[in-house]
Design an enzyme around this catalytic site. Structure first.
Site, PDB file in Angstrom:
ATOM      1  N   CYS A   2       0.863  -1.033  -0.155  1.00 45.79           N
ATOM      2  CA  CYS A   2       0.188  -0.007   0.076  1.00 45.79           C
ATOM      3  C   CYS A   2       0.951   1.246   0.079  1.00 45.79           C
ATOM      4  O   CYS A   2       1.923   1.195   0.366  1.00 45.79           O
ATOM      5  CB  CYS A   2      -0.907   0.073   1.371  1.00 45.79           C
ATOM      6  SG  CYS A   2      -1.626  -1.509   1.408  1.00 45.79           S
ATOM      7  N   ARG A  27       4.599   0.377  -6.463  1.00 50.00           N
ATOM      8  CA  ARG A  27       4.944  -0.272  -5.146  1.00 50.00           C
ATOM      9  C   ARG A  27       3.659  -1.722  -5.411  1.00 50.00           C
ATOM     10  O   ARG A  27       3.768  -2.559  -4.613  1.00 50.00           O
ATOM     11  CB  ARG A  27       4.353   0.335  -4.072  1.00 50.00           C
ATOM     12  CG  ARG A  27       5.249   1.384  -3.728  1.00 50.00           C
ATOM     13  CD  ARG A  27       4.879   2.379  -2.728  1.00 50.00           C
ATOM     14  NE  ARG A  27       4.614   1.674  -1.482  1.00 50.00           N
ATOM     15  CZ  ARG A  27       5.714   1.503  -0.486  1.00 50.00           C
ATOM     16  NH1 ARG A  27       6.802   2.239  -0.705  1.00 50.00           N
ATOM     17  NH2 ARG A  27       5.512   0.930   0.615  1.00 50.00           N
ATOM     18  N   TRP A  75      -3.057  -2.449  -1.348  1.00 56.33           N
ATOM     19  CA  TRP A  75      -2.582  -3.838  -1.876  1.00 56.33           C
ATOM     20  C   TRP A  75      -3.167  -4.749  -0.907  1.00 56.33           C
ATOM     21  O   TRP A  75      -3.019  -4.828   0.297  1.00 56.33           O
ATOM     22  CB  TRP A  75      -1.009  -3.757  -1.631  1.00 56.33           C
ATOM     23  CG  TRP A  75      -0.443  -5.027  -2.278  1.00 56.33           C
ATOM     24  CD1 TRP A  75      -0.184  -5.563  -3.589  1.00 56.33           C
ATOM     25  CD2 TRP A  75       0.096  -6.212  -1.636  1.00 56.33           C
ATOM     26  NE1 TRP A  75       0.365  -6.608  -3.602  1.00 56.33           N
ATOM     27  CE2 TRP A  75       0.562  -7.321  -2.536  1.00 56.33           C
ATOM     28  CE3 TRP A  75       0.269  -6.560  -0.172  1.00 56.33           C
ATOM     29  CZ2 TRP A  75       1.428  -8.327  -1.969  1.00 56.33           C
ATOM     30  CZ3 TRP A  75       1.022  -7.687   0.409  1.00 56.33           C
ATOM     31  CH2 TRP A  75       1.348  -8.629  -0.585  1.00 56.33           C
ATOM     32  N   ASN A 101      -1.460   1.507   6.185  1.00 59.13           N
ATOM     33  CA  ASN A 101      -0.601   0.573   5.598  1.00 59.13           C
ATOM     34  C   ASN A 101      -0.456  -0.257   6.667  1.00 59.13           C
ATOM     35  O   ASN A 101      -0.185   0.294   8.069  1.00 59.13           O
ATOM     36  CB  ASN A 101       0.616   0.975   5.329  1.00 59.13           C
ATOM     37  CG  ASN A 101       0.486   1.773   3.938  1.00 59.13           C
ATOM     38  OD1 ASN A 101      -0.592   1.909   3.202  1.00 59.13           O
ATOM     39  ND2 ASN A 101       1.629   2.279   3.375  1.00 59.13           N
ATOM     40  N   GLY A 102      -0.455  -1.619   6.634  1.00 57.47           N
ATOM     41  CA  GLY A 102      -0.140  -2.541   7.695  1.00 57.47           C
ATOM     42  C   GLY A 102      -1.258  -3.455   7.972  1.00 57.47           C
ATOM     43  O   GLY A 102      -2.360  -3.627   7.228  1.00 57.47           O
ATOM     44  N   GLU A 489      18.063 -16.782  -8.858  1.00 60.69           N
ATOM     45  CA  GLU A 489      17.780 -15.177  -9.289  1.00 60.69           C
ATOM     46  C   GLU A 489      16.904 -15.051 -10.514  1.00 60.69           C
ATOM     47  O   GLU A 489      16.003 -14.564 -10.668  1.00 60.69           O
ATOM     48  CB  GLU A 489      19.018 -14.400  -9.027  1.00 60.69           C
ATOM     49  CG  GLU A 489      18.524 -13.066  -9.546  1.00 60.69           C
ATOM     50  CD  GLU A 489      17.261 -12.266  -8.655  1.00 60.69           C
ATOM     51  OE1 GLU A 489      16.949 -12.830  -7.653  1.00 60.69           O
ATOM     52  OE2 GLU A 489      16.856 -10.984  -9.101  1.00 60.69           O
ATOM     53  N   LYS A 493      13.483 -14.001 -11.443  1.00 57.78           N
ATOM     54  CA  LYS A 493      12.924 -12.565 -12.294  1.00 57.78           C
ATOM     55  C   LYS A 493      12.060 -13.244 -13.273  1.00 57.78           C
ATOM     56  O   LYS A 493      11.077 -12.776 -13.790  1.00 57.78           O
ATOM     57  CB  LYS A 493      14.382 -12.316 -13.060  1.00 57.78           C
ATOM     58  CG  LYS A 493      15.413 -11.411 -12.305  1.00 57.78           C
ATOM     59  CD  LYS A 493      14.910 -10.383 -11.872  1.00 57.78           C
ATOM     60  CE  LYS A 493      14.387  -9.794 -10.890  1.00 57.78           C
ATOM     61  NZ  LYS A 493      14.662 -10.463  -9.355  1.00 57.78           N
ATOM     62  N   GLU A 496       8.440 -13.984 -11.744  1.00 60.23           N
ATOM     63  CA  GLU A 496       7.654 -12.751 -11.204  1.00 60.23           C
ATOM     64  C   GLU A 496       7.164 -11.781 -12.146  1.00 60.23           C
ATOM     65  O   GLU A 496       6.239 -11.135 -12.095  1.00 60.23           O
ATOM     66  CB  GLU A 496       8.653 -12.145 -10.169  1.00 60.23           C
ATOM     67  CG  GLU A 496       9.602 -11.202 -10.408  1.00 60.23           C
ATOM     68  CD  GLU A 496      10.324 -10.680  -9.310  1.00 60.23           C
ATOM     69  OE1 GLU A 496       9.511 -10.345  -8.191  1.00 60.23           O
ATOM     70  OE2 GLU A 496      11.619 -10.599  -9.226  1.00 60.23           O
ATOM     71  N   HIS A 512      19.170 -35.945  -8.912  1.00 61.62           N
ATOM     72  CA  HIS A 512      18.674 -36.747  -7.722  1.00 61.62           C
ATOM     73  C   HIS A 512      17.116 -36.172  -7.640  1.00 61.62           C
ATOM     74  O   HIS A 512      16.653 -36.113  -6.730  1.00 61.62           O
ATOM     75  CB  HIS A 512      19.350 -36.153  -6.310  1.00 61.62           C
ATOM     76  CG  HIS A 512      20.682 -36.244  -6.389  1.00 61.62           C
ATOM     77  ND1 HIS A 512      21.244 -37.597  -6.112  1.00 61.62           N
ATOM     78  CD2 HIS A 512      21.806 -35.230  -6.537  1.00 61.62           C
ATOM     79  CE1 HIS A 512      22.717 -37.437  -6.103  1.00 61.62           C
ATOM     80  NE2 HIS A 512      22.970 -36.061  -6.254  1.00 61.62           N
ATOM     81  N   LYS A 611       6.370  -3.993  -4.355  1.00 59.66           N
ATOM     82  CA  LYS A 611       7.791  -3.701  -4.286  1.00 59.66           C
ATOM     83  C   LYS A 611       8.313  -3.897  -2.767  1.00 59.66           C
ATOM     84  O   LYS A 611       9.588  -4.064  -2.771  1.00 59.66           O
ATOM     85  CB  LYS A 611       7.990  -2.072  -4.687  1.00 59.66           C
ATOM     86  CG  LYS A 611       9.635  -1.911  -4.756  1.00 59.66           C
ATOM     87  CD  LYS A 611      10.345  -2.624  -5.982  1.00 59.66           C
ATOM     88  CE  LYS A 611      11.739  -2.378  -5.826  1.00 59.66           C
ATOM     89  NZ  LYS A 611      12.583  -3.353  -6.603  1.00 59.66           N
TER      90      LYS A 611
HETATM   91  C1  AGP Z   1      12.518  -9.128  -6.106  1.00 58.74           C
HETATM   92  O1  AGP Z   1      12.582  -9.157  -7.782  1.00 58.74           O
HETATM   93  C2  AGP Z   1      11.370  -9.266  -5.373  1.00 58.74           C
HETATM   94  N1  AGP Z   1      10.756  -7.978  -5.894  1.00 58.74           N
HETATM   95  C3  AGP Z   1      11.126  -9.598  -4.050  1.00 58.74           C
HETATM   96  O2  AGP Z   1      11.736 -10.757  -3.847  1.00 58.74           O
HETATM   97  C4  AGP Z   1      12.229  -8.774  -2.939  1.00 58.74           C
HETATM   98  O3  AGP Z   1      13.747  -9.026  -3.469  1.00 58.74           O
HETATM   99  C5  AGP Z   1      12.032  -9.105  -1.651  1.00 58.74           C
HETATM  100  O4  AGP Z   1      10.939  -8.808  -1.141  1.00 58.74           O
HETATM  101  C6  AGP Z   1      12.942  -8.359  -0.571  1.00 58.74           C
HETATM  102  O5  AGP Z   1      12.822  -6.861  -0.675  1.00 58.74           O
HETATM  103  P1  AGP Z   1      14.012  -6.035  -0.168  1.00 58.74           P
HETATM  104  O6  AGP Z   1      15.124  -6.127  -0.922  1.00 58.74           O
HETATM  105  O7  AGP Z   1      13.530  -4.607  -0.168  1.00 58.74           O
HETATM  106  O8  AGP Z   1      14.013  -6.521   1.315  1.00 58.74           O
END
Ligand code: AGP
Length: 616
Positions: A2, A27, A75, A101-102, A489, A493, A496, A512, A611
């Site tokens: 949010c 975000r 969100w 937010n929260g 990683e 990418k 997501e 395995h 984000k």
């Molecule tokens: C990464 O592409 C994602 N958006 C997500 O995994 C992110 O890395 C994770 O939420 C950690 O965020 P931060 O580095 O701001 O703590």
């Protein structure tokens, strides 16, 4: 996650709020809304969907006027995305509006008590319960005036269990906005005869760079000309005025089609920013200004636990390889959310290191607080200056990567790896790392920006490759040693932003069991530079080929064998093994980006994602 923005001053609030909400879109959100105080009446507009498809047209057809207002991008945590569950939420009287937010963890009990007292709710959110709680307190205090409103907010927050970053306005108080935070960021923006509140400085950087980062339990009383901060837990609040390090242009997309592509192309500069002022060739070491630990204290560390989430957790795995190889210091990597709750034994001289681009990830912040609670020093590598993790850590290193807007992290990952390499050299040179080896690595780091440029120059080739494979529904990404975390990683990418199922795996571990999944429709991206694991990784690659699995290799330029065993190859410049993860990641970022574009996905705002994940 949010987003919040509030304004109080002399200008029309609605345009400022709408523009601020647009700058928070990255975000991730599912609905948006605002409340503006007109002629002693709160005008609320809120709508499911994107701002320019829902809220903005609504405000255009049904304008709101006033110089005090609050806005929110939601969100969903409690309650499905819909108009009624969007913020702002009103109290029973309709004269108090709240954006939040929260997560209010005890909202159900509070809701039951309020319902028994006759309160009717329009939504299924925890935030509406908070609004009614504030309103009930306000009514009990006679329902008028600034003092009553501020005290009513404080009383309500004392009953709340959970996290909040919130802003409150009231129809009776045209010259007052109240802000508060616990566990979810809130910032005051200081203007001339005007003030802002926001959950993210990107929303207000166009108006002011002077900000105050609220701390947990802070409650801010804000007027157009002044603000006061009190703290629910302490006698006085710790108010520090900071200046934002980035400009509106930095946070703008520029000529690029997406923020993610812009940030991929920024990486040569990102590496330079991470290295700036930290290379000491004379001493053959790296230097930092903010670890807040003496050489003796750094030498006395006997283990490092690195806790992080998502992409930052992948960076942590690279950090483990780097620090163990270069400093011969035991390192353990933990998912931040696991570290908090599994009560792992920690030796006296264990240090926790957290990695976080946003500096607000709730899981990672909880890990930092858990380590400190148990008496251990907690260091942080963070991108956002002044973020909660940065301020609560005992010391740390800023990435200086500038705002990362794309939800899929790219430049922050590369920046974290650069900083981790410097840290490993720094720690190593206090132990057994030779000056020659240290200088060799530092020179390799210095050479990286130009090498990254060479990989970026292959963008069109990688784009064609992505178009060749964009219809695949399953992918494997494989690597060994330093490039195993890179494989993880690369898979993250892809999944997501393109929503393709992709698994990052150890190349050696495939035999395995998971190799059962390989067939002609399941491409495998092999990260196989000419490093110490090359021969073994090539043997693993042969196993995939033997089962008709298509192979895309990320290999070293000059490798004559790879083209004979891979369907497609992306070449990297020759590299030193410890810096290979930084280079090997770049093609995977571009590969994922172009596949997502080919599939018509919303690259910068992927479905379901945020984000900064400020809930646990
Ligand atoms: C990464 O592409 C994602 N958006 C997500 O995994 C992110 O890395 C994770 O939420 C950690 O965020 P931060 O580095 O701001 O703590």
């Amino acid at each position: 996650m949010c987003g919040i923005i509030g304004y109080i001053g002399k200008k029309a609030a609605a345009p400022i709020i709408l523009e601020g909400l647009r700058r928070l879109e990255y975000r991730g959100y599912d609905s948006a809304g605002l409340a503006v105080l007109g002629d002693s009446v709160l005008e609320v507009r809120k709508k499911l969907g994107k701002i320019d498809e829902g809220l903005a047209p609504l405000v255009k057809t049904s304008p709101v006027t006033g110089t005090l207002g609050i806005g929110h991008t939601r969100w969903a945590t409690h309650g499905v995305p819909c108009d009624e569950n969007s913020h702002p939420h009103l109290d029973a009287s309709g004269r108090i509006a709240v954006v939040h937010n929260g997560v209010i963890e005890n909202y159900d009990l509070l809701k039951q008590r309020l319902a028994k007292a006759g309160h009717k709710f329009k939504s299924t959110t925890d935030t509406e319960v908070l609004a009614h709680l504030i309103g009930e307190n306000y009514a009990k205090r006679g329902g008028s005036g600034k003092e009553a409103l501020v005290t009513s907010v404080m009383d309500a927050l004392r009953e709340v269990i959970g996290t909040y970053g919130l802003a409150v306005i009231c129809a009776d108080c045209p010259d007052l906005m109240v802000g508060a935070r616990r566990g979810s960021p809130l910032i005051i923006g200081i203007g001339k005869d005007e003030h802002y509140v926001t959950s993210d400085a990107n929303a207000i950087v166009a108006h002011t760079k002077k900000v105050v980062y609220l701390n947990d339990y802070d409650v801010a009383t804000i007027t157009a000309g002044s603000f006061e901060v009190s703290n629910l837990g302490a006698d006085t609040a710790n108010v520090q005025i900071s200046n934002l390090e980035f400009s509106q242009e930095d946070a703008a997309r520029g000529k690029h089609a997406h923020f993610m592509l812009k940030e991929i192309y920024e990486q040569p500069q990102t590496i330079l920013n991470a290295l700036r002022g930290r290379l000491d060739f004379e001493g053959a070491t790296a230097k930092f200004g903010g670890l807040n630990m003496s050489m003796a204290e750094l030498r006395s560390i006997d283990r490092i636990v690195i806790a992080a989430s998502g992409t930052s957790w992948h960076a942590a795995l690279v950090g483990e390889y780097l620090i163990e190889e270069l400093a011969q210091l035991p390192v353990e990597v933990e998912f931040a959310h696991e570290f908090c709750y599994r009560n792992a034994p920690l030796e006296k001289n264990t240090v926790l290191l957290v990695l976080s681009q946003s500096g607000e990830t709730a899981d990672t912040l909880a890990a930092l607080r858990e380590a400190k609670r148990r008496g251990h020093r907690a260091l942080a590598i963070v991108n956002v200056v002044g973020s909660t993790i940065a301020r609560e850590s005992d010391g740390g290193i800023y990435m200086h990567a500038g705002p990362e807007i794309g939800v899929a992290s790219t430049k922050a990952f590369v920046s974290t790896l650069t900083v981790l390499t410097l840290l490993a050299v720094h720690l190593g040179r206090m132990r057994m790392l030779s000056a020659n080896r240290a200088r060799e690595i530092m020179k390799a780091l210095e050479a990286l920006p130009k090498q990254v440029e060479k990989i970026l120059a292959q963008n069109e080739t990688i784009k064609k490759l992505a178009q060749k494979y964009h219809k695949a529904e399953d992918f494997f990404f494989l690597g060994r040693g330093y490039t195993f975390p890179v494989a993880l990683e690369g898979a993250l990418k892809l999944k997501e932003i393109s929503y393709i199922h992709a698994e990052g795996y150890s190349a050696a571990e495939m035999k395995h069991g998971p190799i059962a999944l390989i067939d002609a429709d399941t491409p495998t991206v092999f990260v196989v530079p000419q490093d110490s694991m090359y021969d073994k990784t090539m043997a693993n690659l042969a196993m995939i080929r033997a089962r008709k699995g298509p192979v895309i290799a990320v290999a070293t330029a000059g490798d004559k064998a790879i083209a004979k065993v891979a369907d497609d190859v992306i070449y990297l410049p020759p590299l030193l093994e410890p810096v290979s993860p930084i280079l090997a990641t770049i093609p995977l970022q571009l590969f994922a980006y172009h596949i997502a574009v080919a599939r018509g996905c919303d690259v910068d705002k992927p479905r379901n994602l945020a984000k900064s994940v400020t809930v646990q």
